[in-house]
Design an enzyme around this catalytic site. Structure first.
Site, PDB file in Angstrom:
ATOM      1  N   LYS A 204       0.807  -1.276  -0.108  1.00 22.64           N
ATOM      2  CA  LYS A 204       0.103  -0.017  -0.041  1.00 22.64           C
ATOM      3  C   LYS A 204       0.925   1.212  -0.023  1.00 22.64           C
ATOM      4  CE  LYS A 204      -4.332  -1.909   1.321  1.00 22.64           C
ATOM      5  NZ  LYS A 204      -5.346  -2.306   2.300  1.00 22.64           N
ATOM      6  N   ARG A 238      -3.619  -9.737   5.234  1.00 22.17           N
ATOM      7  CA  ARG A 238      -4.152  -9.826   3.832  1.00 22.17           C
ATOM      8  C   ARG A 238      -2.808  -9.516   2.842  1.00 22.17           C
ATOM      9  NH1 ARG A 238      -6.268  -6.962  -0.248  1.00 22.17           N
ATOM     10  NH2 ARG A 238      -7.804  -7.783  -1.361  1.00 22.17           N
TER      11      ARG A 238
END
Ligand code: HH2
Length: 257
Positions: A204, A238
């Site tokens: 991210k 995740r």
């Protein structure tokens, strides 16, 4: 939890697994590398992403879930649409990962209750089109925690068993890099809600904010943040890079005992 994105536009792997056979092979590889759960998604939620029609999302995820079901890993479907979740559960999925925390589709809560699905309730400020426009919080951890507590109440009121509810702070969903770091730093406060925690930092942009890296160059940051999240109480991580994270967790676990 290994990520299987059946999309043309996901932020780090868009287009790689749009072909169902390639997506299934990718999922099988992630399971072999140690993923206990495969999260199959047919709609990107990256900042600014366009919405996908129901028909298109179904066309993407259904064959991939059918192809992966019955293997070693449990299947989760990353969707906010009840009709997609229903088709995924029919095809063998057990977990519904809804980034809107059951707010996106009025039918979703009742469906999950009726089908006995495990649900992931994630925090997001705004929606993917607007969420990165200057997100503002007083105390981001307290606000995310209060939101998640309220969503647990709503889910239970809709008939979803409390033990089937997992929670996720939604790293990158309506948060600045500093908000994400604060949530990771104080993750144990979310553990006080008493439900399993899912954390997704994989590739991210807060990692890139720290060192200027592009999405494909964030494995080190993904591992550092995921291992620290696990040490702070995260139950499900995740990630796109399962083999590397699995090794990191094995070593970290051996050291920490
Ligand atoms: N992050 C993404 C998508 N779904 N679900 C949960 N529960 N938690 C997350 O942090 C999360 C999520 C974004 O990652 P990715 O699927 O790789 O990208 P895209 O949304 O562009 O497909």
């Amino acid at each position: 939890m290994g990520v299987v994105n059946v999309t043309p536009d996901s932020f780090s792997d868009g287009g790689l697994y749009l072909d169902p056979a390639r997506a299934v092979a990718h999922g099988e590889g992630l399971a072999a590398a140690g993923a206990a759960i495969l999260d199959v998604g047919g709609e990107s939620t990256r900042p600014g992403a366009e919405e996908v029609s129901l028909e298109e999302e179904l066309r993407r995820v259904r064959p991939v879930i059918a192809g992966l079901a019955g293997g070693e890993a449990r299947i989760s479907v990353d969707t906010s649409k009840a009709a997609v979740a229903a088709a995924a559960l029919d095809a063998g999925a057990e977990i519904v990962n809804d980034v809107t925390a059951l707010r996106g589709d009025a039918e979703m809560a009742a469906l999950c209750a009726e089908r006995g699905a495990t649900v992931v309730l994630m925090h997001m400020l705004g929606n993917p089109r607007t969420m990165q426009r200057d997100p503002v919080y007083g105390d981001v951890v307290a606000e995310v925690k209060a939101f998640l507590a309220e969503r647990v109440e709503a889910a239970v009121a809709a008939g979803i068993a409390a033990e089937r509810i997992w929670l996720d702070p939604g790293i990158g969903f309506g948060k600045t890099a500093e908000h994400n770091l604060e949530l990771l730093r104080r993750l144990s406060e979310l553990g006080e809600l008493g439900r399993p925690l899912v954390v997704g930092t994989s590739r991210k942009s807060f990692i890139g904010r720290l060192d200027g890296s592009d999405a494909g160059e964030r494995l080190g940051g993904t591992i550092a943040s995921s291992v620290l999240a696990a040490a702070a109480g995260a139950d499900v991580l995740r990630v796109h890079d399962v083999a590397e994270l699995d090794q990191a967790l094995t070593v970290a676990g051996a050291i920490l005992g």
